[in-house]
Design an enzyme around this catalytic site. Structure first.
Site, PDB file in Angstrom:
ATOM      1  N   GLU A 244       3.955   6.763 -16.252  1.00 19.52           N
ATOM      2  CA  GLU A 244       2.920   7.819 -15.367  1.00 19.52           C
ATOM      3  C   GLU A 244       3.327   7.921 -14.432  1.00 19.52           C
ATOM      4  O   GLU A 244       4.654   7.633 -13.842  1.00 19.52           O
ATOM      5  CB  GLU A 244       1.755   7.180 -14.824  1.00 19.52           C
ATOM      6  CG  GLU A 244       0.576   7.384 -16.094  1.00 19.52           C
ATOM      7  CD  GLU A 244      -0.943   6.143 -15.968  1.00 19.52           C
ATOM      8  OE1 GLU A 244      -0.815   5.340 -14.981  1.00 19.52           O
ATOM      9  OE2 GLU A 244      -1.005   5.495 -17.057  1.00 19.52           O
ATOM     10  N   LYS A 246       4.865   7.497 -10.265  1.00 18.88           N
ATOM     11  CA  LYS A 246       4.183   6.857  -9.408  1.00 18.88           C
ATOM     12  C   LYS A 246       3.513   7.945  -8.263  1.00 18.88           C
ATOM     13  O   LYS A 246       4.901   8.502  -7.790  1.00 18.88           O
ATOM     14  CB  LYS A 246       5.484   5.620  -8.609  1.00 18.88           C
ATOM     15  CG  LYS A 246       4.655   5.296  -8.131  1.00 18.88           C
ATOM     16  CD  LYS A 246       5.230   4.122  -7.878  1.00 18.88           C
ATOM     17  CE  LYS A 246       5.121   2.549  -7.232  1.00 18.88           C
ATOM     18  NZ  LYS A 246       4.543   2.684  -5.526  1.00 18.88           N
ATOM     19  N   ARG A 251      -4.562   4.152  -2.210  1.00 19.32           N
ATOM     20  CA  ARG A 251      -5.223   4.197  -3.678  1.00 19.32           C
ATOM     21  C   ARG A 251      -6.394   3.930  -3.309  1.00 19.32           C
ATOM     22  O   ARG A 251      -6.846   3.575  -2.107  1.00 19.32           O
ATOM     23  CB  ARG A 251      -4.338   2.073  -3.538  1.00 19.32           C
ATOM     24  CG  ARG A 251      -4.973   1.699  -5.402  1.00 19.32           C
ATOM     25  CD  ARG A 251      -3.924   2.039  -6.450  1.00 19.32           C
ATOM     26  NE  ARG A 251      -4.526   1.669  -7.591  1.00 19.32           N
ATOM     27  CZ  ARG A 251      -3.882   0.387  -8.368  1.00 19.32           C
ATOM     28  NH1 ARG A 251      -3.183  -0.283  -6.704  1.00 19.32           N
ATOM     29  NH2 ARG A 251      -4.508  -0.500  -9.248  1.00 19.32           N
ATOM     30  N   ARG A 266      -7.528   0.106  -0.925  1.00 20.77           N
ATOM     31  CA  ARG A 266      -7.154  -1.015  -1.516  1.00 20.77           C
ATOM     32  C   ARG A 266      -7.301  -2.466  -1.013  1.00 20.77           C
ATOM     33  O   ARG A 266      -7.015  -3.583  -1.840  1.00 20.77           O
ATOM     34  CB  ARG A 266      -5.543  -0.528  -1.232  1.00 20.77           C
ATOM     35  CG  ARG A 266      -4.417  -1.486  -1.484  1.00 20.77           C
ATOM     36  CD  ARG A 266      -2.865  -0.890  -1.580  1.00 20.77           C
ATOM     37  NE  ARG A 266      -2.240  -2.604  -2.284  1.00 20.77           N
ATOM     38  CZ  ARG A 266      -1.484  -2.527  -2.718  1.00 20.77           C
ATOM     39  NH1 ARG A 266      -0.413  -1.242  -2.651  1.00 20.77           N
ATOM     40  NH2 ARG A 266      -0.597  -3.166  -3.059  1.00 20.77           N
ATOM     41  N   GLU A 295      -5.225   7.382  -7.212  1.00 15.20           N
ATOM     42  CA  GLU A 295      -4.172   7.132  -6.116  1.00 15.20           C
ATOM     43  C   GLU A 295      -4.684   8.344  -5.490  1.00 15.20           C
ATOM     44  O   GLU A 295      -5.275   9.346  -6.492  1.00 15.20           O
ATOM     45  CB  GLU A 295      -2.629   7.108  -6.360  1.00 15.20           C
ATOM     46  CG  GLU A 295      -1.986   7.196  -5.417  1.00 15.20           C
ATOM     47  CD  GLU A 295      -1.196   6.126  -5.077  1.00 15.20           C
ATOM     48  OE1 GLU A 295      -2.167   5.168  -5.101  1.00 15.20           O
ATOM     49  OE2 GLU A 295      -0.023   5.785  -3.957  1.00 15.20           O
ATOM     50  N   PHE A 334      -5.979   6.529 -12.583  1.00  7.74           N
ATOM     51  CA  PHE A 334      -5.990   6.192 -13.939  1.00  7.74           C
ATOM     52  C   PHE A 334      -6.160   4.628 -14.382  1.00  7.74           C
ATOM     53  O   PHE A 334      -5.907   4.536 -15.614  1.00  7.74           O
ATOM     54  CB  PHE A 334      -4.026   5.552 -13.691  1.00  7.74           C
ATOM     55  CG  PHE A 334      -3.939   4.884 -11.843  1.00  7.74           C
ATOM     56  CD1 PHE A 334      -3.771   4.118 -12.471  1.00  7.74           C
ATOM     57  CD2 PHE A 334      -3.246   6.153 -11.002  1.00  7.74           C
ATOM     58  CE1 PHE A 334      -3.849   3.503 -10.940  1.00  7.74           C
ATOM     59  CE2 PHE A 334      -3.431   5.303 -10.051  1.00  7.74           C
ATOM     60  CZ  PHE A 334      -3.529   4.513  -9.621  1.00  7.74           C
ATOM     61  N   ARG A 405      -0.490  -9.029  -9.679  1.00  5.34           N
ATOM     62  CA  ARG A 405       1.121  -8.885  -9.235  1.00  5.34           C
ATOM     63  C   ARG A 405       2.288  -9.038 -10.990  1.00  5.34           C
ATOM     64  O   ARG A 405       2.638  -9.880 -10.773  1.00  5.34           O
ATOM     65  CB  ARG A 405       1.775  -8.550  -8.604  1.00  5.34           C
ATOM     66  CG  ARG A 405       2.794  -7.709  -8.229  1.00  5.34           C
ATOM     67  CD  ARG A 405       3.670  -8.113  -6.719  1.00  5.34           C
ATOM     68  NE  ARG A 405       2.611  -7.413  -5.621  1.00  5.34           N
ATOM     69  CZ  ARG A 405       2.940  -6.030  -5.397  1.00  5.34           C
ATOM     70  NH1 ARG A 405       3.222  -5.665  -5.893  1.00  5.34           N
ATOM     71  NH2 ARG A 405       2.542  -6.332  -4.338  1.00  5.34           N
ATOM     72  N   LYS A 411       7.015  -1.372 -11.677  1.00  2.76           N
ATOM     73  CA  LYS A 411       7.142   0.003 -10.540  1.00  2.76           C
ATOM     74  C   LYS A 411       8.921   0.814 -10.709  1.00  2.76           C
ATOM     75  O   LYS A 411       9.669  -0.380 -11.585  1.00  2.76           O
ATOM     76  CB  LYS A 411       6.789   0.235  -9.610  1.00  2.76           C
ATOM     77  CG  LYS A 411       7.511  -1.298  -8.737  1.00  2.76           C
ATOM     78  CD  LYS A 411       6.472  -0.795  -7.752  1.00  2.76           C
ATOM     79  CE  LYS A 411       7.246  -2.568  -6.900  1.00  2.76           C
ATOM     80  NZ  LYS A 411       5.584  -2.406  -5.450  1.00  2.76           N
TER      81      LYS A 411
HETATM   82  P1  AMP Z   1       3.722  -0.293  -4.559  1.00  2.00           P
HETATM   83  O1  AMP Z   1       3.032  -0.557  -3.398  1.00  2.00           O
HETATM   84  O2  AMP Z   1       5.338   0.133  -4.037  1.00  2.00           O
HETATM   85  O3  AMP Z   1       3.655  -2.378  -5.208  1.00  2.00           O
HETATM   86  O4  AMP Z   1       2.984  -0.199  -6.074  1.00  2.00           O
HETATM   87  C1  AMP Z   1       2.095  -0.282  -6.319  1.00  2.00           C
HETATM   88  C2  AMP Z   1       1.435   0.925  -6.145  1.00  2.00           C
HETATM   89  O5  AMP Z   1       1.610   2.067  -6.315  1.00  2.00           O
HETATM   90  C3  AMP Z   1       0.003   0.933  -6.456  1.00  2.00           C
HETATM   91  O6  AMP Z   1      -0.620   0.232  -5.523  1.00  2.00           O
HETATM   92  C4  AMP Z   1      -0.923   1.688  -6.265  1.00  2.00           C
HETATM   93  O7  AMP Z   1      -1.453   2.197  -5.142  1.00  2.00           O
HETATM   94  C5  AMP Z   1       0.712   3.185  -6.420  1.00  2.00           C
HETATM   95  N1  AMP Z   1       0.567   3.872  -7.627  1.00  2.00           N
HETATM   96  C6  AMP Z   1       1.168   5.552  -7.869  1.00  2.00           C
HETATM   97  N2  AMP Z   1       0.896   5.844  -9.232  1.00  2.00           N
HETATM   98  C7  AMP Z   1       0.756   4.971  -9.645  1.00  2.00           C
HETATM   99  C8  AMP Z   1       0.055   5.074 -11.108  1.00  2.00           C
HETATM  100  N3  AMP Z   1       0.259   5.983 -11.983  1.00  2.00           N
HETATM  101  N4  AMP Z   1      -0.430   3.388 -11.278  1.00  2.00           N
HETATM  102  C9  AMP Z   1      -1.114   2.629 -10.896  1.00  2.00           C
HETATM  103  N5  AMP Z   1      -0.749   2.410  -9.370  1.00  2.00           N
HETATM  104  C10 AMP Z   1      -0.154   4.063  -8.771  1.00  2.00           C
END
Ligand code: AMP
Length: 546
Positions: A244, A246, A251, A266, A295, A334, A405, A411
């Site tokens: 998907e 990102k 969130r 979040r 998101e 999602f 996590r 990611k």
């Molecule tokens: P990070 O904040 O860098 O740890 O990345 C994780 C975050 O990406 C999640 O907590 C979401 O807020 C965001 N996110 C964006 N797109 C998606 C997606 N398609 N699925 C899950 N999380 C996503």
């Protein structure tokens, strides 16, 4: 349980280093507590006053605490502030100052766990013009009835910072040990209930029910999180995999039931009042009772806007109408966690996705499923071209694991070397920045939640951000030593760096080379900052690549 007993247990735990001993001490106490006391004890030990799903806030900062303490010991506020500046640890200062006052002390009421909790609840629920005075009165009441040791922990509870090394994991182990249930069972129940207090009560009163817990609508659960990884490793391990965009947004978790709807951030704050447009969109997109995960992104002229824009829009609570016109917010959904009373988190992701598509008429995030590294790489680059932050890879048969996590969500983003750390202090700047904070002290956490200093950051902060950070931190100062100030530890920075180095200068044993401020992560809680475990992994990964 008398509050003196609670304080004595906290002291004992604070003085021992080991996680195992801590779990043993807690497990020995749990069975003696009543059904009302147990959840309060469990939360207080972690410095939490209310269940994790609750939006309730004490609304009490260090400044009010200093006022309350000055009143109780009959000294000027400046006397309290300078004592705290000299010693640093608020809890211990409160204890010492109450000790000095002890001769003249008059106990009007003994504190116990439940009357202290009731007082906190009263403080949280106070509203209206005289809120601060009422809260101050309650704090004065608590501190004037406290022994010095009780004062140490009351003060830390009021600031919601126990820092005695009792993390979520230790409490879970202790619950399992105390009531003879498996740690996995405790973990599973906790994911759905999002309140260790309630989990402990179930384990004590009806352990069989731990296997059959359900998510309750309007009690948000933690969001599932992602790890860093690579496309080729994911395909090699899993074959077919979902990909998907990102999204570079914020969130959310949306709840709808019986004609009511709410949206949570979040950090599980209730954002319903600040995002009426998004709530309305999602409300109209389904006729079912649901909890969905997604998101929210900001769009201007059909193009996604950067993350900070969304935050600015969300923070501008007072001008919702005007701000909503300038930028359009758009949800991308999602996942689905609950449908019409049924908890879906143990189902495989593919099944949840089918259900999501069948109950939501709009806003479902596009997805491809593929086992071709080439195809996934193309999708990744297209995703970046469309203005997203990168790509998410998700394992098809994975459950939804709240707060986890893990290896099910990966990611993929271009800037890998950024790290989330909590700000614990700062140094005053120099020259024209003398009245601002110049560099910020940062910390990561060990597995018990103890904070360990790892670096300082001064670059990457422009003048307007520096001013904004001064405004943000000036009311969070807890103590001051020379040119260094220490803050309440609740603000998270995302920091870029060139390299991770071993270092004896910092408690974490590592330092960041060329740290650079990237952005304020006010969507992140301090519990989400980098752990020692993940730092060690980063370090070995970095050195393997060299
Ligand atoms: P990070 O904040 O860098 O740890 O990345 C994780 C975050 O990406 C999640 O907590 C979401 O807020 C965001 N996110 C964006 N797109 C998606 C997606 N398609 N699925 C899950 N999380 C996503």
């Amino acid at each position: 349980m008398q509050f003196v007993e609670f304080a004595a247990i906290c002291k004992k735990i604070e003085e021992i280093p080991g996680r195992l001993e801590t779990a043993d001490i807690l497990a020995a106490e749990f069975p003696h507590l009543s059904e009302e006391e147990l959840p309060v004890f469990v939360r207080f030990m972690r410095g939490k006053l209310f269940p994790d799903w609750s939006s309730e806030k004490l609304g009490f900062g260090p400044s009010l605490l200093y006022d309350a303490l000055a009143y109780v010991i009959g000294k000027k506020r400046s006397y309290v502030v300078s004592a705290i500046n000299n010693a640093g640890d608020v809890g211990k200062v409160v204890e010492t100052l109450l000790e000095k006052r002890e001769q003249t002390m008059f106990f009007s009421e003994e504190l116990n766990l439940l009357n202290v909790y009731d007082r906190f609840l009263l403080m949280a629920k106070t509203s209206g013009r005289r809120t601060q005075q009422e809260r101050l009165r309650s704090a004065q009441y608590l501190l004037s009835n406290a022994t010095p040791l009780e004062g140490r922990y009351l003060a830390r509870l009021m600031l919601e910072e126990m820092r005695i090394g009792v993390g979520e994991g230790v409490v879970k182990d202790a619950v399992a040990k105390a009531f003879g249930v498996l740690p996995e069972t405790v973990e599973h129940a906790h994911q759905a209930l999002n309140d260790l207090g309630q989990v402990a009560v179930l384990a004590k009163t009806d352990p069989a029910r731990l296997f059959d817990v359900h998510i309750t609508i309007f009690r948000p659960v933690k969001m599932m999180l992602a790890q860093q990884g690579s496309i080729s490793a994911m395909v090699a391990t899993h074959g077919k995999i979902a990909a998907e965009n990102k999204y570079d947004g914020s969130r959310f978790q949306f709840h709808k039931a019986n004609g009511k709807a709410a949206i949570y951030s979040r950090r599980l704050e209730d954002m319903t009042a600040s995002l009426p447009d998004v709530v309305e969109m999602l409300n109209l997109a389904t006729t079912h009772d649901v909890i969905i995960d997604g998101e929210v992104i900001a769009m201007m002229n059909g193009k996604p806007m950067p993350f900070q824009t969304v935050l600015r829009r969300i923070r501008r609570k007072h001008d919702i109408g005007g701000a909503a016109d300038a930028i359009t917010l758009c949800p991308r959904v999602f996942d689905i966690l609950v449908l019409d009373g049924e908890t879906l988190i143990d189902m495989p992701f593919t099944r949840r996705r089918e259900i999501l598509e069948s109950v939501l008429t709009d806003y479902v995030a596009p997805q491809i499923v593929s086992d071709s590294v080439d195809e996934l790489e193309t999708f990744y680059h297209e995703s970046l071209d469309r203005g997203n932050e990168g790509m998410m890879l998700k394992v098809l048969d994975s459950p939804y694991l709240p707060g986890n996590r893990g290896k099910y969500w990966i990611k993929i983003k271009p800037e890998v070397d950024t790290i989330d750390l909590v700000v614990i202090g700062a140094e005053w700047g120099e020259g024209k920045r003398a009245k601002m904070f110049g560099s910020f002290l940062l910390a990561c956490q060990d597995e018990t939640g103890r904070l360990l200093e790892i670096s300082r950051v001064a670059t990457g902060i422009d003048d307007s951000m520096l001013a904004a950070l001064y405004d943000l931190f000036k009311d969070r100062i807890i103590s001051e030593k020379g040119k260094t100030v220490f803050f309440e530890q609740d603000v998270v920075f995302e920091v870029g760096y060139a390299e991770l180095q071993k270092s004896t200068n910092y408690a974490a044993g590592y330092a960041l080379r060329f740290p650079r401020f990237i952005r304020l992560r006010d969507d992140k809680d301090v519990s989400e900052i980098e752990t020692m475990e993940s730092l060690t992994r980063r370090y070995s990964l970095q050195n393997k690549e060299e």
